[in-house]
Design an enzyme around this catalytic site. Structure first.
Site, short mmCIF file in Angstrom:
data_model
loop_
_atom_site.label_atom_id
_atom_site.label_comp_id
_atom_site.label_asym_id
_atom_site.label_seq_id
_atom_site.Cartn_x
_atom_site.Cartn_y
_atom_site.Cartn_z
N GLU A 177 0.79 -1.22 0.00
CA GLU A 177 0.00 0.00 0.00
C GLU A 177 0.83 1.28 0.00
OE1 GLU A 177 -3.08 0.55 -0.35
OE2 GLU A 177 -4.12 -1.34 0.02
N SER A 229 -31.93 -26.99 51.69
CA SER A 229 -31.13 -27.54 52.78
C SER A 229 -29.65 -27.15 52.71
CB SER A 229 -31.23 -29.08 52.76
OG SER A 229 -32.55 -29.50 52.98
#
Length: 680
Positions: free
Chosen positions: A83, A344
């Protein structure tokens, strides 16, 4: 003639200087676009692995880029070589590249190559501007020159890696590598890197999932140029050309979504939340819970939490079997934080407190039979009575009557206080605790119960559980003694496991709330604790659901998926009283209610220290004074004998340590007296 040439040269230099100053002023006056664009809020695990990412306001997945040092170096080299090969040397505009592009366009009558630098592309991405008009190109040049003046090259490259489009909702290199390759951009193959270089030029027409031929051709062009510029070898290029393209855009991780939502709501401005979870453990537990809920029925929800009871770190938090798409299960509700009846599961806490208070020992006989407390008449879950049995068996069988008897002696307020000191935040329906607290008559969350069991597993004083990495390590106050905590673990290891599971491998407890609305199983080994809840999110009953049948198998399977081997349990503390029922001191052989243990006349009475006294035990010993009773005497501190066969009525005993302690003196005939004091 020379004078004219000198004048012309001077005029030319003046014009150039004026042009330069004008350009400088023009660039200096540039209003730069906003560079702090929103990035996706992220949830990351203890190793930095992405657990969840939220789209930004415009629906894009724009993840914050990693430091350049953590981006594949070959990808960066290919990007710059393809690029903008003079990126490191130009000042925003590459005049040579621009002149070449203009010449090629004039020669061919169309645009053949672009002259934009990476900096100009960043300018276009930041402003979301076009490239076809001269006015747009001129604006890019101006912004690029201004960017180069105000930012260094690394910052500009980082902006490109944040905003470059990669197809669909993807912006930035991290979103691209996660969606296309399922990984962070730290290490990429040449083929993967080449595709990432090619995609931003035409992100929609080169999407590999929709236009594979165009994507393959674009990738091949990048590879050919990289081979020509010796960025990669011919062999690497040939291998990369043949590599398959990604056929689908992977969905972004959606692990621990309920926790992510909670953390984001608590700190909405934070761009990133680093948690103690482990991505692999979280994924395995989510899969386990989805399987369990599917087997349990279409409306059944579930939740699970894994924690390290040594460090306090939460390793997995699953709020429901399905965060979205499961309307019948109400998967959007985080059941790790929902208030439910614990059934419980609070019974071990009551027994641990009773051990410390000298009320019972694991081998003390306790009577399981009809009993009334005012108008309250508790009964066992199955409506049966077992008569006399050891406390150990009463807890393992999860009988209701024995634990209510102990709660009556301890006081419900003491149980609630211990629960809060353990780090839980219980809620009482009526505001005042009653005896039913021991049977689940209080609102708790799964996180509360995992916190409680982490304290028990850690020896009666444990870490405060935390999910955020930045949260400091903190410990709870002591809730029960190390000996009582060990005794609870020893008892709970004796519970029969689910079919096919190993025996004595886990200390665990199950629970079922009234009406079968909640099924629980919570257990621990020498390092970790896991809690499981199953039921319906709307609180309606699940007929026939029991904690032992529904949740316990998930608990054991959870430990199996957590690690290959369970951690060993610690040895009993030195002060632990390990005796048979017949070897216990007379008062501990059979449980008697606290009122029955106190003899109005003739029995021993502690005259010093008085009840509730606060003492300084500087020399490590405490003096006891008593009246009445018949020698010899036995003294217990927090349930453990500290002196036997005493004849004197002024007794020195070793200090049981700082904090609250219960001291009990027992005479020859089994009569006793007790006081609770605080030692500094």
């Amino acid at each position: 003639m020379r004078a004219r040439w000198a004048f012309a040269l001077a005029l030319l230099l003046f014009a150039a200087a004026a042009l330069r100053d004008g350009v400088d002023a023009w660039v200096g006056a540039t209003e730069l676009p906003v560079m702090l664009s929103d990035t996706s809020v992220e949830l990351r695990d203890r190793d930095g692995v992405l657990l969840r990412a939220y789209p930004v306001g415009d629906g894009l997945m724009r993840l914050a880029p990693p430091p350049l040092a953590r981006v594949d170096a070959r990808f960066l080299a290919m990007l710059l070589a393809y690029e903008d090969k003079r990126f490191r040397s130009h000042h925003g505009v590459d005049l040579m590249a621009m002149a070449r592009a203009v010449a090629q366009a004039l020669w061919h009558g169309r645009a053949v190559s672009g002259g934009s630098t990476l900096t100009m592309q960043v300018a276009r991405l930041l402003e979301d501007g076009g490239t076809g008009r001269w006015s747009g190109k001129l604006r890019q040049i101006r912004v690029a020159l201004a960017l180069e003046r105000r930012l260094d090259k690394e910052a500009i490259l980082s902006l490109y890696l944040t905003h470059a489009p990669y197809g669909g909702p993807l912006e930035g290199v991290r979103a691209a590598t996660l969606a296309w390759f399922g990984k962070e951009p730290t290490r990429l193959t040449p083929g993967e890197a080449a595709l990432l270089v090619a995609l931003p030029q035409s992100p929609e027409t080169r999407r590999p999932d929709r236009h594979p031929q165009a994507a393959r051709a674009a990738r091949a062009r990048v590879l050919a140029r990289m081979q020509g510029r010796e960025v990669i070898t011919a062999e690497q290029a040939q291998t990369a050309v043949r590599a398959p393209l990604p056929g689908v855009m992977r969905p972004f991780p959606m692990l621990a979504p309920h926790l992510a939502d909670a953390l984001r709501a608590a700190d909405p401005l934070a761009p990133r939340h680093d948690v103690t979870l482990q991505a692999g453990v979280q994924a395995r537990m989510e899969a386990l819970l989805a399987e369990a809920a599917r087997k349990a029925g279409p409306r059944v929800s579930a939740a699970l939490m894994v924690a390290d009871h040594q460090s306090g770190e939460i390793l997995a938090a699953v709020g429901s079997p399905a965060y979205a798409g499961a309307e019948a299960r109400q998967g959007f509700v985080d059941m790790t934080r929902a208030l439910r009846s614990p059934g419980s599961t609070l019974k071990p806490l009551v027994y641990g407190l009773a051990f410390d208070q000298g009320l019972v020992h694991p081998e003390t006989l306790i009577h399981d039979g009809p009993v009334m407390f005012g108008r309250y008449a508790p009964h066992n879950f199955d409506g049966q009575y077992r008569g006399d049995l050891p406390v150990r068996a009463a807890l393992q069988m999860s009988l209701n009557i024995p634990v209510v008897k102990l709660t009556n002696d301890l006081g419900s307020a003491r149980v609630m206080d211990a629960l809060r000191r353990a780090g839980a935040q219980p809620r009482l329906p009526g505001g005042k605790p009653g005896l039913a607290v021991a049977l689940g008559g209080v609102g708790t969350t799964l996180r509360d119960l995992v916190q409680l069991y982490a304290v028990i597993a850690a020896g009666g004083q444990g870490p405060v559980l935390r999910a955020r990495q930045e949260a400091p390590f903190a410990q709870t106050p002591r809730v029960i003694s190390p000996a009582a905590a060990w005794q609870l673990g020893d008892i709970l290891r004796g519970l029969a496991p689910p079919p096919g599971a190993p025996a004595h491998a886990l200390a665990y407890k199950t629970g079922t709330s009234y009406g079968h609305r909640d099924a629980w199983a919570i257990g621990f080994d020498g390092r970790h604790v896991i809690g499981v809840w199953m039921g319906r999110a709307d609180g309606t009953p699940v007929p026939g659901a029991f904690g032992g049948d529904l949740a316990a198998p998930v608990l054991f399977e959870g430990f199996g998926r957590l690690k290959p081997e369970l951690a060993p349990f610690p040895a009993p503390p030195p002060e632990t009283l390990i005796l048979t029922t017949g070897e216990l001191p007379q008062p501990l052989r059979r449980y008697r209610p606290r009122g029955a243990a106190l003899v109005p006349s003739g029995g021993p009475r502690l005259t010093f220290p008085p009840e509730g006294a606060r003492l300084a035990a500087g020399d490590g010993r405490i003096t006891l004074k008593l009246n009445g009773g018949a020698a010899p005497f036995t003294v217990l501190a927090n349930g453990a004998p500290v002196a036997r066969a005493l004849q004197a009525r002024e007794i020195d005993i070793p200090s049981p340590g700082r904090g609250f302690s219960t001291l009990v003196v027992v005479d020859r005939d089994g009569r006793s007296d007790r006081v609770t004091v605080q030692l500094d």
